[in-house]
Design a protein around this motif. Structure first.
Motif, PDB file in Angstrom:
ATOM      1  N   ARG A  24      -6.004   9.433   4.812  1.00 23.33           N
ATOM      2  CA  ARG A  24      -5.434   8.011   5.246  1.00 23.33           C
ATOM      3  C   ARG A  24      -6.681   7.579   6.275  1.00 23.33           C
ATOM      4  O   ARG A  24      -6.838   8.284   7.197  1.00 23.33           O
ATOM      5  CB  ARG A  24      -4.017   8.100   5.892  1.00 23.33           C
ATOM      6  CG  ARG A  24      -3.630   6.897   6.298  1.00 23.33           C
ATOM      7  CD  ARG A  24      -2.189   6.747   6.662  1.00 23.33           C
ATOM      8  NE  ARG A  24      -1.926   7.975   7.646  1.00 23.33           N
ATOM      9  CZ  ARG A  24      -0.771   8.356   8.127  1.00 23.33           C
ATOM     10  NH1 ARG A  24       0.116   8.062   7.339  1.00 23.33           N
ATOM     11  NH2 ARG A  24      -0.592   9.331   9.014  1.00 23.33           N
ATOM     12  N   GLU A  25      -6.920   6.408   5.895  1.00 22.13           N
ATOM     13  CA  GLU A  25      -8.077   5.823   6.777  1.00 22.13           C
ATOM     14  C   GLU A  25      -7.510   4.286   6.726  1.00 22.13           C
ATOM     15  O   GLU A  25      -7.347   3.848   5.910  1.00 22.13           O
ATOM     16  CB  GLU A  25      -9.440   5.789   6.254  1.00 22.13           C
ATOM     17  CG  GLU A  25     -10.552   5.157   6.889  1.00 22.13           C
ATOM     18  CD  GLU A  25     -11.808   5.363   6.272  1.00 22.13           C
ATOM     19  OE1 GLU A  25     -12.400   4.383   5.411  1.00 22.13           O
ATOM     20  OE2 GLU A  25     -12.424   6.520   6.530  1.00 22.13           O
ATOM     21  N   ASN A  26      -7.454   3.795   8.278  1.00 17.92           N
ATOM     22  CA  ASN A  26      -7.037   2.401   8.381  1.00 17.92           C
ATOM     23  C   ASN A  26      -5.700   2.046   7.643  1.00 17.92           C
ATOM     24  O   ASN A  26      -5.452   1.377   7.108  1.00 17.92           O
ATOM     25  CB  ASN A  26      -7.972   1.544   7.782  1.00 17.92           C
ATOM     26  CG  ASN A  26      -9.250   1.668   8.781  1.00 17.92           C
ATOM     27  OD1 ASN A  26      -9.308   1.888   9.769  1.00 17.92           O
ATOM     28  ND2 ASN A  26     -10.539   1.303   7.904  1.00 17.92           N
ATOM     29  N   ASN A  27      -4.931   3.003   7.804  1.00 15.33           N
ATOM     30  CA  ASN A  27      -3.404   3.094   7.228  1.00 15.33           C
ATOM     31  C   ASN A  27      -3.536   3.018   5.798  1.00 15.33           C
ATOM     32  O   ASN A  27      -2.303   2.595   5.428  1.00 15.33           O
ATOM     33  CB  ASN A  27      -2.672   1.895   8.116  1.00 15.33           C
ATOM     34  CG  ASN A  27      -1.570   2.519   8.383  1.00 15.33           C
ATOM     35  OD1 ASN A  27      -0.969   3.532   8.601  1.00 15.33           O
ATOM     36  ND2 ASN A  27      -0.404   1.636   8.862  1.00 15.33           N
ATOM     37  N   HIS A  28      -4.573   3.217   5.102  1.00 16.09           N
ATOM     38  CA  HIS A  28      -4.541   3.472   3.521  1.00 16.09           C
ATOM     39  C   HIS A  28      -4.667   4.613   3.041  1.00 16.09           C
ATOM     40  O   HIS A  28      -5.575   5.321   3.574  1.00 16.09           O
ATOM     41  CB  HIS A  28      -5.498   2.480   3.027  1.00 16.09           C
ATOM     42  CG  HIS A  28      -5.274   0.925   3.207  1.00 16.09           C
ATOM     43  ND1 HIS A  28      -5.653   0.131   4.225  1.00 16.09           N
ATOM     44  CD2 HIS A  28      -4.435   0.088   2.523  1.00 16.09           C
ATOM     45  CE1 HIS A  28      -5.359  -0.889   4.364  1.00 16.09           C
ATOM     46  NE2 HIS A  28      -4.459  -1.149   3.156  1.00 16.09           N
ATOM     47  N   TRP A  29      -3.964   5.405   2.208  1.00 20.71           N
ATOM     48  CA  TRP A  29      -4.188   6.616   1.477  1.00 20.71           C
ATOM     49  C   TRP A  29      -5.224   6.267   0.403  1.00 20.71           C
ATOM     50  O   TRP A  29      -5.358   5.414  -0.432  1.00 20.71           O
ATOM     51  CB  TRP A  29      -2.996   7.044   1.025  1.00 20.71           C
ATOM     52  CG  TRP A  29      -2.122   7.736   1.808  1.00 20.71           C
ATOM     53  CD1 TRP A  29      -1.094   7.298   2.506  1.00 20.71           C
ATOM     54  CD2 TRP A  29      -2.097   8.840   2.715  1.00 20.71           C
ATOM     55  NE1 TRP A  29      -0.659   7.980   3.337  1.00 20.71           N
ATOM     56  CE2 TRP A  29      -1.223   9.068   3.692  1.00 20.71           C
ATOM     57  CE3 TRP A  29      -3.297   9.876   2.615  1.00 20.71           C
ATOM     58  CZ2 TRP A  29      -1.067  10.345   4.491  1.00 20.71           C
ATOM     59  CZ3 TRP A  29      -2.910  11.022   3.466  1.00 20.71           C
ATOM     60  CH2 TRP A  29      -1.998  11.130   4.240  1.00 20.71           C
ATOM     61  N   TYR A  30      -6.302   7.522   0.136  1.00 20.01           N
ATOM     62  CA  TYR A  30      -7.268   7.448  -0.772  1.00 20.01           C
ATOM     63  C   TYR A  30      -7.267   8.714  -1.375  1.00 20.01           C
ATOM     64  O   TYR A  30      -7.261   9.857  -0.603  1.00 20.01           O
ATOM     65  CB  TYR A  30      -8.551   7.146  -0.147  1.00 20.01           C
ATOM     66  CG  TYR A  30      -8.779   5.579   0.327  1.00 20.01           C
ATOM     67  CD1 TYR A  30      -9.264   4.739  -0.375  1.00 20.01           C
ATOM     68  CD2 TYR A  30      -8.559   5.445   1.719  1.00 20.01           C
ATOM     69  CE1 TYR A  30      -8.941   3.145   0.081  1.00 20.01           C
ATOM     70  CE2 TYR A  30      -8.564   4.058   2.121  1.00 20.01           C
ATOM     71  CZ  TYR A  30      -8.766   3.063   1.465  1.00 20.01           C
ATOM     72  OH  TYR A  30      -9.230   1.935   1.938  1.00 20.01           O
ATOM     73  N   GLU A  83      -3.582  12.590   8.932  1.00 22.89           N
ATOM     74  CA  GLU A  83      -4.559  11.778   8.178  1.00 22.89           C
ATOM     75  C   GLU A  83      -5.094  12.507   6.845  1.00 22.89           C
ATOM     76  O   GLU A  83      -5.938  12.009   6.153  1.00 22.89           O
ATOM     77  CB  GLU A  83      -5.736  11.394   8.989  1.00 22.89           C
ATOM     78  CG  GLU A  83      -5.679  10.523  10.323  1.00 22.89           C
ATOM     79  CD  GLU A  83      -4.486   9.599  10.016  1.00 22.89           C
ATOM     80  OE1 GLU A  83      -4.518   8.553   9.212  1.00 22.89           O
ATOM     81  OE2 GLU A  83      -3.468   9.533  10.917  1.00 22.89           O
ATOM     82  N   TYR A  87     -11.541   7.485  -2.611  1.00 24.05           N
ATOM     83  CA  TYR A  87     -12.343   7.414  -1.267  1.00 24.05           C
ATOM     84  C   TYR A  87     -13.911   7.192  -1.622  1.00 24.05           C
ATOM     85  O   TYR A  87     -14.531   7.694  -2.678  1.00 24.05           O
ATOM     86  CB  TYR A  87     -12.219   8.769  -0.909  1.00 24.05           C
ATOM     87  CG  TYR A  87     -12.556   8.751   0.775  1.00 24.05           C
ATOM     88  CD1 TYR A  87     -11.969   7.625   1.727  1.00 24.05           C
ATOM     89  CD2 TYR A  87     -13.716   9.346   1.346  1.00 24.05           C
ATOM     90  CE1 TYR A  87     -12.190   7.568   3.047  1.00 24.05           C
ATOM     91  CE2 TYR A  87     -14.151   9.359   2.638  1.00 24.05           C
ATOM     92  CZ  TYR A  87     -13.357   8.314   3.466  1.00 24.05           C
ATOM     93  OH  TYR A  87     -13.566   8.295   5.017  1.00 24.05           O
ATOM     94  N   HIS A  89       0.879  -1.318   0.157  1.00 22.68           N
ATOM     95  CA  HIS A  89       0.075   0.156  -0.155  1.00 22.68           C
ATOM     96  C   HIS A  89       0.876   1.268   0.081  1.00 22.68           C
ATOM     97  O   HIS A  89       2.114   1.348   0.473  1.00 22.68           O
ATOM     98  CB  HIS A  89      -0.817  -0.078   1.362  1.00 22.68           C
ATOM     99  CG  HIS A  89      -1.778  -1.339   1.270  1.00 22.68           C
ATOM    100  ND1 HIS A  89      -3.031  -1.047   0.633  1.00 22.68           N
ATOM    101  CD2 HIS A  89      -1.688  -2.186   2.197  1.00 22.68           C
ATOM    102  CE1 HIS A  89      -3.665  -2.354   0.600  1.00 22.68           C
ATOM    103  NE2 HIS A  89      -2.819  -3.046   1.594  1.00 22.68           N
TER     104      HIS A  89
END
Length: 158
Positions: A123-129, A96, A60, A32
């Motif tokens: 960044r949400e749950n350690n994933h960038w969108y 985030e 997202y 990721h």
């Protein structure tokens, strides 16, 4: 993977790193993106290689069109991506959120075109969108955002 690669070993994102060591492992889901800029580069590469499921996956969910995959496939048939320049990457109001300003060149139906945008990432749950972006228009006498050091009117505005 399919699409337009000028040199089969070089990543389209402009990193001068081989594709297999740069964006390909992220696009294929092995890793990721660790930063918003890295996500921006992989998304550009996914556009260049026509890996549209990756673009959908990294958009997202609350700002993603339900027909996005179809729209991407339809709009990209006659598009050839020619280069990405990261102008600036900077943090947002929290750890985030981040922004990336970029300039991407392409041809569509054999006509030169470009996108100049400041994109917003979360960044949400350690994933960038990718969330959204604000399109920019360079002044004719400004330095071209493509990195050429020429004035925009003598470079990409043509």
């Amino acid at each position: 993977m399919r699409g337009n690669i000028v040199h089969p070993d070089q990543c389209p994102c402009g990193s001068l790193t081989p594709l297999v060591q740069c964006c390909q492992p992220l696009i294929e889901g092995d890793y990721h993106a660790s930063t918003a800029e890295q996500l921006m580069r992989t998304r550009y590469t996914a556009y260049a290689l026509q890996c549209f499921p990756y673009i959908v996956k990294t958009w997202y969910s609350t700002s993603r069109d339900t027909n996005l995959l179809h729209l991407l496939e339809q709009d990209s048939a006659a598009t050839e991506w020619q280069g990405l320049t990261i102008v600036e990457a900077y943090p947002g109001r929290s750890a985030e959120e981040a922004y990336v300003t970029f300039f991407a060149r392409y041809t569509s139906h054999q006509q030169p075109a470009w996108i100049y945008e400041t994109s917003r990432f979360v960044r949400e749950n350690n994933h960038w969108y990718y969330i959204d972006g604000v399109h920019k228009i360079p002044g004719r006498n400004e330095t071209c955002p493509c990195g050429s050091q020429k004035k925009f009117k003598k470079c990409c505005a043509r």
